[in-house]
Design a protein around this motif. Sequence first.
Motif, PDB file in Angstrom:
ATOM      1  N   HIS A  98       5.064   4.026   1.804  1.00 18.79           N
ATOM      2  CA  HIS A  98       4.474   2.953   1.594  1.00 18.79           C
ATOM      3  C   HIS A  98       4.755   1.693   2.760  1.00 18.79           C
ATOM      4  O   HIS A  98       5.560   1.877   3.533  1.00 18.79           O
ATOM      5  CB  HIS A  98       4.889   2.275   0.144  1.00 18.79           C
ATOM      6  CG  HIS A  98       6.197   1.790   0.232  1.00 18.79           C
ATOM      7  ND1 HIS A  98       7.247   2.752   0.285  1.00 18.79           N
ATOM      8  CD2 HIS A  98       7.052   0.594   0.423  1.00 18.79           C
ATOM      9  CE1 HIS A  98       8.434   1.937   0.156  1.00 18.79           C
ATOM     10  NE2 HIS A  98       8.218   0.729   0.170  1.00 18.79           N
ATOM     11  N   GLN A 143       0.635  -1.209  -0.118  1.00 19.99           N
ATOM     12  CA  GLN A 143      -0.195  -0.037  -0.178  1.00 19.99           C
ATOM     13  C   GLN A 143       0.875   1.162  -0.115  1.00 19.99           C
ATOM     14  O   GLN A 143       1.746   1.406   0.790  1.00 19.99           O
ATOM     15  CB  GLN A 143      -0.752  -0.012   1.177  1.00 19.99           C
ATOM     16  CG  GLN A 143      -1.864   1.186   1.130  1.00 19.99           C
ATOM     17  CD  GLN A 143      -3.258   1.071   2.443  1.00 19.99           C
ATOM     18  OE1 GLN A 143      -2.819   0.472   3.289  1.00 19.99           O
ATOM     19  NE2 GLN A 143      -3.927   1.669   2.042  1.00 19.99           N
ATOM     20  N   GLU A 144       0.622   2.154  -0.799  1.00 24.99           N
ATOM     21  CA  GLU A 144       1.114   3.537  -0.906  1.00 24.99           C
ATOM     22  C   GLU A 144       0.261   4.550  -0.056  1.00 24.99           C
ATOM     23  O   GLU A 144      -1.052   4.340  -0.124  1.00 24.99           O
ATOM     24  CB  GLU A 144       1.269   3.949  -2.274  1.00 24.99           C
ATOM     25  CG  GLU A 144       2.028   3.279  -3.031  1.00 24.99           C
ATOM     26  CD  GLU A 144       2.472   3.753  -4.558  1.00 24.99           C
ATOM     27  OE1 GLU A 144       1.762   4.700  -4.775  1.00 24.99           O
ATOM     28  OE2 GLU A 144       3.269   3.181  -5.152  1.00 24.99           O
ATOM     29  N   GLY A 172      -2.210   7.264   1.358  1.00 20.57           N
ATOM     30  CA  GLY A 172      -3.406   7.640   0.407  1.00 20.57           C
ATOM     31  C   GLY A 172      -4.247   6.877  -0.645  1.00 20.57           C
ATOM     32  O   GLY A 172      -4.818   7.330  -1.388  1.00 20.57           O
ATOM     33  N   LYS A 173      -3.647   5.709  -1.079  1.00 20.15           N
ATOM     34  CA  LYS A 173      -4.165   4.927  -1.977  1.00 20.15           C
ATOM     35  C   LYS A 173      -4.867   3.558  -1.379  1.00 20.15           C
ATOM     36  O   LYS A 173      -4.228   3.049  -0.238  1.00 20.15           O
ATOM     37  CB  LYS A 173      -3.093   4.672  -2.993  1.00 20.15           C
ATOM     38  CG  LYS A 173      -2.659   5.729  -3.621  1.00 20.15           C
ATOM     39  CD  LYS A 173      -1.817   5.266  -4.862  1.00 20.15           C
ATOM     40  CE  LYS A 173      -1.034   6.512  -5.783  1.00 20.15           C
ATOM     41  NZ  LYS A 173      -0.117   6.189  -6.720  1.00 20.15           N
ATOM     42  N   PRO A 174      -5.496   2.875  -2.154  1.00 19.22           N
ATOM     43  CA  PRO A 174      -5.889   1.341  -1.538  1.00 19.22           C
ATOM     44  C   PRO A 174      -4.869   0.313  -1.575  1.00 19.22           C
ATOM     45  O   PRO A 174      -3.879   0.475  -2.596  1.00 19.22           O
ATOM     46  CB  PRO A 174      -7.151   1.109  -2.430  1.00 19.22           C
ATOM     47  CG  PRO A 174      -7.203   1.862  -3.525  1.00 19.22           C
ATOM     48  CD  PRO A 174      -6.301   3.167  -3.324  1.00 19.22           C
ATOM     49  N   GLN A 176      -3.050  -3.019  -2.406  1.00 21.38           N
ATOM     50  CA  GLN A 176      -2.961  -3.974  -3.661  1.00 21.38           C
ATOM     51  C   GLN A 176      -2.639  -5.405  -3.222  1.00 21.38           C
ATOM     52  O   GLN A 176      -1.448  -5.534  -2.318  1.00 21.38           O
ATOM     53  CB  GLN A 176      -1.763  -3.602  -4.527  1.00 21.38           C
ATOM     54  CG  GLN A 176      -1.612  -4.272  -5.521  1.00 21.38           C
ATOM     55  CD  GLN A 176      -0.402  -3.748  -6.589  1.00 21.38           C
ATOM     56  OE1 GLN A 176       0.003  -2.732  -6.428  1.00 21.38           O
ATOM     57  NE2 GLN A 176       0.164  -5.003  -7.261  1.00 21.38           N
TER      58      GLN A 176
END
Length: 143
Positions: free
Chosen positions: A105, A82-83, A85-87, A89
């Motif tokens: 991340h 995960q990064e 602010g992003k969902p 993976q």
Amino acid sequence: MSTTTDKAEFERIDAFGVGEPNPYGAYFTGESYLNVLTPQGYAPGVVNVTFEPGCRNFWHIHHASKGGGQLLLCTAGEGWYQEWGKPAQRLVPGTVVCIPPEVKHWHGAAADSWFSHLSVEVSGENSSTEWLEPVSDEEYAAL
């Protein structure tokens, strides 16, 4: 897919070997292991990182003034990347993750599976890793 919660079974399917307890374990929630695959001083360095079920590293950033970053080559089990602010993976064997420098991340195992990836440190100038806060149990449970 090669998933298991049994360490002995996972050691049989982990092609690059589980290795030794991770000397950077202070930056991980749970137990992790390293198997260094390239000689010291060889660039890029390649390490097999293995995570027990539920283990993940802290949020971190690979800094570099030029070049740099990290490449993950997922080899066994299931995990997450995960990064900020992003969902998140889902990671499975064969997944390749290219992490540019300066991206906050984390990565680690799924709650129900051991997980291994090859970590390739991309050569860069003035490279360093900044370890940040742990991924909270609440963040992890929400995956």
